[in-house]
Design a protein around this motif. Structure first.
Motif, PDB file in Angstrom:
ATOM      1  N   ARG A 144       3.251   6.123   8.925  1.00  0.00           N
ATOM      2  CA  ARG A 144       2.067   5.440   9.463  1.00  0.00           C
ATOM      3  C   ARG A 144       1.172   4.983   8.309  1.00  0.00           C
ATOM      4  NH1 ARG A 144       0.267  10.528  12.766  1.00  0.00           N
ATOM      5  NH2 ARG A 144       0.628  11.249  10.624  1.00  0.00           N
ATOM      6  N   MET A 145       0.987   3.686   8.208  1.00  0.00           N
ATOM      7  CA  MET A 145       0.210   3.103   7.121  1.00  0.00           C
ATOM      8  C   MET A 145      -1.055   2.463   7.699  1.00  0.00           C
ATOM      9  SD  MET A 145       1.351   0.143   4.389  1.00  0.00           S
ATOM     10  CE  MET A 145       2.783   1.081   3.854  1.00  0.00           C
ATOM     11  N   ALA A 146      -2.218   2.879   7.214  1.00  0.00           N
ATOM     12  CA  ALA A 146      -3.490   2.287   7.622  1.00  0.00           C
ATOM     13  C   ALA A 146      -3.989   1.384   6.509  1.00  0.00           C
ATOM     14  CB  ALA A 146      -4.525   3.365   7.927  1.00  0.00           C
ATOM     15  N   VAL A 147      -4.249   0.128   6.851  1.00  0.00           N
ATOM     16  CA  VAL A 147      -4.763  -0.856   5.898  1.00  0.00           C
ATOM     17  C   VAL A 147      -6.116  -1.319   6.442  1.00  0.00           C
ATOM     18  CG1 VAL A 147      -4.312  -3.002   4.664  1.00  0.00           C
ATOM     19  CG2 VAL A 147      -2.396  -1.559   5.409  1.00  0.00           C
ATOM     20  N   LEU A 148      -7.189  -0.880   5.811  1.00  0.00           N
ATOM     21  CA  LEU A 148      -8.524  -0.999   6.402  1.00  0.00           C
ATOM     22  C   LEU A 148      -9.473  -1.772   5.501  1.00  0.00           C
ATOM     23  CD1 LEU A 148      -8.873   2.727   7.551  1.00  0.00           C
ATOM     24  CD2 LEU A 148      -7.851   0.799   8.807  1.00  0.00           C
ATOM     25  N   GLY A 149     -10.192  -2.721   6.121  1.00  0.00           N
ATOM     26  CA  GLY A 149     -11.230  -3.471   5.423  1.00  0.00           C
ATOM     27  C   GLY A 149     -12.597  -3.106   5.951  1.00  0.00           C
TER      28      GLY A 149
ATOM     29  N   ALA B 147      -3.293   5.371  -1.239  1.00  0.00           N
ATOM     30  CA  ALA B 147      -2.308   4.519  -1.913  1.00  0.00           C
ATOM     31  C   ALA B 147      -2.990   3.583  -2.891  1.00  0.00           C
ATOM     32  CB  ALA B 147      -1.519   3.720  -0.881  1.00  0.00           C
ATOM     33  N   ALA B 148      -3.979   2.790  -2.405  1.00  0.00           N
ATOM     34  CA  ALA B 148      -4.664   1.856  -3.297  1.00  0.00           C
ATOM     35  C   ALA B 148      -5.929   1.352  -2.626  1.00  0.00           C
ATOM     36  CB  ALA B 148      -3.756   0.678  -3.649  1.00  0.00           C
ATOM     37  N   HIS B 149      -6.914   1.051  -3.473  1.00  0.00           N
ATOM     38  CA  HIS B 149      -8.125   0.366  -3.024  1.00  0.00           C
ATOM     39  C   HIS B 149      -8.285  -0.886  -3.871  1.00  0.00           C
ATOM     40  CE1 HIS B 149     -12.182  -0.295  -1.477  1.00  0.00           C
ATOM     41  NE2 HIS B 149     -12.492  -0.654  -2.722  1.00  0.00           N
ATOM     42  N   ALA B 150      -8.759  -1.970  -3.239  1.00  0.00           N
ATOM     43  CA  ALA B 150      -8.973  -3.227  -3.951  1.00  0.00           C
ATOM     44  C   ALA B 150     -10.327  -3.801  -3.561  1.00  0.00           C
ATOM     45  CB  ALA B 150      -7.865  -4.222  -3.632  1.00  0.00           C
ATOM     46  N   ALA B 151     -10.783  -4.739  -4.352  1.00  0.00           N
ATOM     47  CA  ALA B 151     -12.098  -5.335  -4.106  1.00  0.00           C
ATOM     48  C   ALA B 151     -12.125  -6.135  -2.816  1.00  0.00           C
ATOM     49  CB  ALA B 151     -12.498  -6.228  -5.284  1.00  0.00           C
ATOM     50  N   ASP B 152     -11.011  -6.793  -2.498  1.00  0.00           N
ATOM     51  CA  ASP B 152     -10.977  -7.624  -1.296  1.00  0.00           C
ATOM     52  C   ASP B 152      -9.549  -7.707  -0.771  1.00  0.00           C
ATOM     53  OD1 ASP B 152      -9.634  -9.553  -2.894  1.00  0.00           O
ATOM     54  OD2 ASP B 152     -11.555 -10.418  -3.494  1.00  0.00           O
ATOM     55  N   SER B 153      -9.395  -8.373   0.374  1.00  0.00           N
ATOM     56  CA  SER B 153      -8.088  -8.421   1.032  1.00  0.00           C
ATOM     57  C   SER B 153      -7.075  -9.226   0.229  1.00  0.00           C
ATOM     58  CB  SER B 153      -8.229  -9.007   2.442  1.00  0.00           C
ATOM     59  OG  SER B 153      -8.777 -10.316   2.393  1.00  0.00           O
ATOM     60  N   ALA B 154      -7.533 -10.235  -0.496  1.00  0.00           N
ATOM     61  CA  ALA B 154      -6.601 -11.035  -1.301  1.00  0.00           C
ATOM     62  C   ALA B 154      -5.959 -10.194  -2.390  1.00  0.00           C
ATOM     63  CB  ALA B 154      -7.341 -12.225  -1.914  1.00  0.00           C
ATOM     64  N   ALA B 155      -6.725  -9.295  -2.977  1.00  0.00           N
ATOM     65  CA  ALA B 155      -6.170  -8.409  -4.007  1.00  0.00           C
ATOM     66  C   ALA B 155      -5.329  -7.301  -3.396  1.00  0.00           C
ATOM     67  CB  ALA B 155      -7.300  -7.813  -4.839  1.00  0.00           C
ATOM     68  N   LEU B 156      -5.667  -6.895  -2.193  1.00  0.00           N
ATOM     69  CA  LEU B 156      -4.950  -5.791  -1.550  1.00  0.00           C
ATOM     70  C   LEU B 156      -3.613  -6.228  -0.966  1.00  0.00           C
ATOM     71  CD1 LEU B 156      -5.291  -2.762  -0.784  1.00  0.00           C
ATOM     72  CD2 LEU B 156      -6.159  -3.551   1.438  1.00  0.00           C
ATOM     73  N   ALA B 157      -3.548  -7.457  -0.461  1.00  0.00           N
ATOM     74  CA  ALA B 157      -2.367  -7.910   0.278  1.00  0.00           C
ATOM     75  C   ALA B 157      -1.053  -7.708  -0.468  1.00  0.00           C
ATOM     76  CB  ALA B 157      -2.546  -9.376   0.679  1.00  0.00           C
TER      77      ALA B 157
ATOM     78  N   VAL C  18       0.004  -3.987  -0.472  1.00  0.00           N
ATOM     79  CA  VAL C  18       0.521  -3.517   0.814  1.00  0.00           C
ATOM     80  C   VAL C  18       1.922  -4.044   1.041  1.00  0.00           C
ATOM     81  CG1 VAL C  18       0.170  -3.585   3.313  1.00  0.00           C
ATOM     82  CG2 VAL C  18      -1.804  -3.360   1.783  1.00  0.00           C
ATOM     83  N   LYS C  19       2.128  -5.316   0.764  1.00  0.00           N
ATOM     84  CA  LYS C  19       3.446  -5.921   0.961  1.00  0.00           C
ATOM     85  C   LYS C  19       4.505  -5.206   0.122  1.00  0.00           C
ATOM     86  CE  LYS C  19       5.911 -10.336   0.648  1.00  0.00           C
ATOM     87  NZ  LYS C  19       5.803 -11.778   0.330  1.00  0.00           N
ATOM     88  N   ALA C  20       4.168  -4.877  -1.127  1.00  0.00           N
ATOM     89  CA  ALA C  20       5.130  -4.215  -2.008  1.00  0.00           C
ATOM     90  C   ALA C  20       5.447  -2.805  -1.548  1.00  0.00           C
ATOM     91  CB  ALA C  20       4.580  -4.190  -3.436  1.00  0.00           C
ATOM     92  N   ALA C  21       4.495  -2.147  -0.885  1.00  0.00           N
ATOM     93  CA  ALA C  21       4.695  -0.759  -0.466  1.00  0.00           C
ATOM     94  C   ALA C  21       5.405  -0.633   0.867  1.00  0.00           C
ATOM     95  CB  ALA C  21       3.340  -0.059  -0.385  1.00  0.00           C
ATOM     96  N   ALA C  22       5.378  -1.685   1.691  1.00  0.00           N
ATOM     97  CA  ALA C  22       5.973  -1.618   3.027  1.00  0.00           C
ATOM     98  C   ALA C  22       7.475  -1.373   2.939  1.00  0.00           C
ATOM     99  CB  ALA C  22       5.696  -2.908   3.779  1.00  0.00           C
TER     100      ALA C  22
END
Length: 434
Positions: A338-343, A390-400, A403-407
């Motif tokens: 279960r992966m939570a990706v939260l903004g 797993a990771a925190h980023a400044a914004d969704s563009a940096a996070l995307a 997340v894609k690489a970890a899926a």
């Protein structure tokens, strides 16, 4: 839809050359030939810059507040004229009108009502969350006069917005889905939010009905402006059988025992369904069979199977504390990693840091791995156990891309955040897997 005579009467505008219109548009990207293009002026720009393009694409004419060449209808203020179109369309409508507001669940309940009403008559509702000062009159301006049912969604993020919208819509049934701390930064307290939402009763006629959330501790405050009230809530439920794809429910609706299926998981979806079924029942319609046809929209709980055996829970359209908890509960009951990706949850004012930290227990119980972005989510991320982070980023563009690489195969991924956090960027990245 709009004759030249009706357009003039509704807007009090002056036409260079009278014209009829088959629809209404405020965006040249979605404009259809025959539409009236309305040149709105606001934060997103000045629509007058697109009038020539609209006419070139086949618009019947343009509603403008500056004198421009071509087939135009000149008014003092285009937003006021749009409200005039809404009033005129509402006055000629002879069907039943339902208005929906609330802190969470507005659009879902609107779509459930659309699904129910469409099985018994011609039904109109906005294609998206058109619930603000331009969206509500636009919904009405597009309302076919021969429709049997209309569902309007009313939203607010500042005090004083619901009452004029309700008076414009003049609903036969007014629904309040729930009261939570959404937009609390502009209201100051949840009690103030409840008072604002209760103003949906201002547009009810003497025989109108308000459908209210029985489980809310603010129910008494909500009922202040209603003439007659019905309620919905957990007390209606006799049996519930949840599974990965939804819930089968037996419940009391308007003193009748009904069975229905909600094809979307989560207790919040059951409550939205009960609100919709109760509103429909007020109008004499049993929607218990029809509601099985409802499916969540993109960004609002839509479940998708992605390449590589990855399941996406797309909650990217909006977020507040209550909807976060509801989405996390769905994630918690999902099989797989279960992966939570939260903004960030926005418009919370000084309550923002505490609201985000308060999610820590639910996130810890629901997710095996967590990605976050935004300054407010940084506080939540730091409060989580190291094993989850797993990771925190400044914004969704940096996070995307992270997340894609970890899926990986077998993952179920929840993506959620306020619209301003642009979490749809993460969704698009995941859709590109493979």
């Amino acid at each position: 839809m709009w004759s030249a005579v009706d357009l003039g009467a509704a807007t009090m505008g002056a036409a260079r050359t009278p014209f009829d219109a088959t629809g209404i548009s405020i965006d040249t990207r979605t404009l259809q030939p025959g539409d009236l293009f309305i040149a709105l002026v606001g934060e997103n720009g000045d629509g007058h810059a697109h009038v020539a393009e609209a006419l070139a694409k086949g618009a019947a004419g343009a509603l403008v507040q500056h004198d421009l060449p071509g087939a135009t209808l000149l008014v003092h203020n285009t937003l006021d004229a749009l409200w005039g179109l809404g009033r005129y369309a509402r006055a000629r409508f002879r069907g039943k009108m339902v208005a929906v507001t609330g802190s969470v669940g507005k659009t879902t309940t609107k779509e459930m009502l659309r699904t129910i009403f469409a099985t018994v008559g011609k039904t109109h509702a906005a294609p998206a969350s058109y619930n603000n000062q331009w969206g509500v009159p636009l919904t009405l301006a597009r309302l076919p006069a021969d429709a049997a049912y209309c569902v309007a969604e009313l939203g607010t993020n500042h005090p004083g917005e619901i009452s004029p919208l309700s008076k414009l819509v003049r609903p036969d049934v007014a629904v309040i889905t729930a009261i939570e701390a959404a937009h609390i930064g502009y209201f100051g307290s949840i009690e103030a939010i409840a008072t604002e939402k209760s103003a949906i009763g201002d547009g009810l006629p003497p025989n109108g009905v308000a459908v209210l959330p029985a489980d809310s501790h603010l129910l008494g405050r909500l009922a202040v402006r209603a003439r007659r009230t019905d309620t919905f809530g957990l007390a209606q439920v006799i049996e519930m059988h949840p599974d990965q794809d939804g819930t089968t429910v037996t419940a009391q609706v308007e003193n009748r025992e009904v069975q229905f299926r909600v094809n979307a998981p989560g207790l919040h979806m059951v409550l939205n369904a009960l609100a919709a079924l109760t509103a429909a029942s007020v109008l004499g319609i049993d929607g218990s069979a029809a509601i099985a046809g409802f499916t969540p929209g993109a960004g609002r709980g839509l479940r998708r199977e992605l390449q590589g055996d990855i399941r996406l829970l797309d909650e990217s359209y909006n977020a507040n504390g209550a909807s976060m908890h509801a989405a996390l509960a769905v994630l918690r009951n999902s099989p797989g990693r279960r992966m939570a990706v939260l903004g960030d949850m926005l418009e919370l004012g000084t309550h923002g840091p505490a609201e985000h930290l308060a999610l820590a227990p639910a996130v810890s119980q629901s997710a095996d791995v967590v990605f976050t972005c935004g300054p407010l989510m940084q506080g939540l991320f730091n409060a989580l156990p190291a094993a989850l982070r797993a990771a925190h980023a400044a914004d969704s563009a940096a996070l995307a891309p992270l997340v894609k690489a970890a899926a990986a195969a077998g993952d179920v991924i929840l993506v959620k955040g306020s619209l301003g956090s642009r979490m749809a960027t993460v969704v698009r990245a995941l859709e590109g897997i493979g």
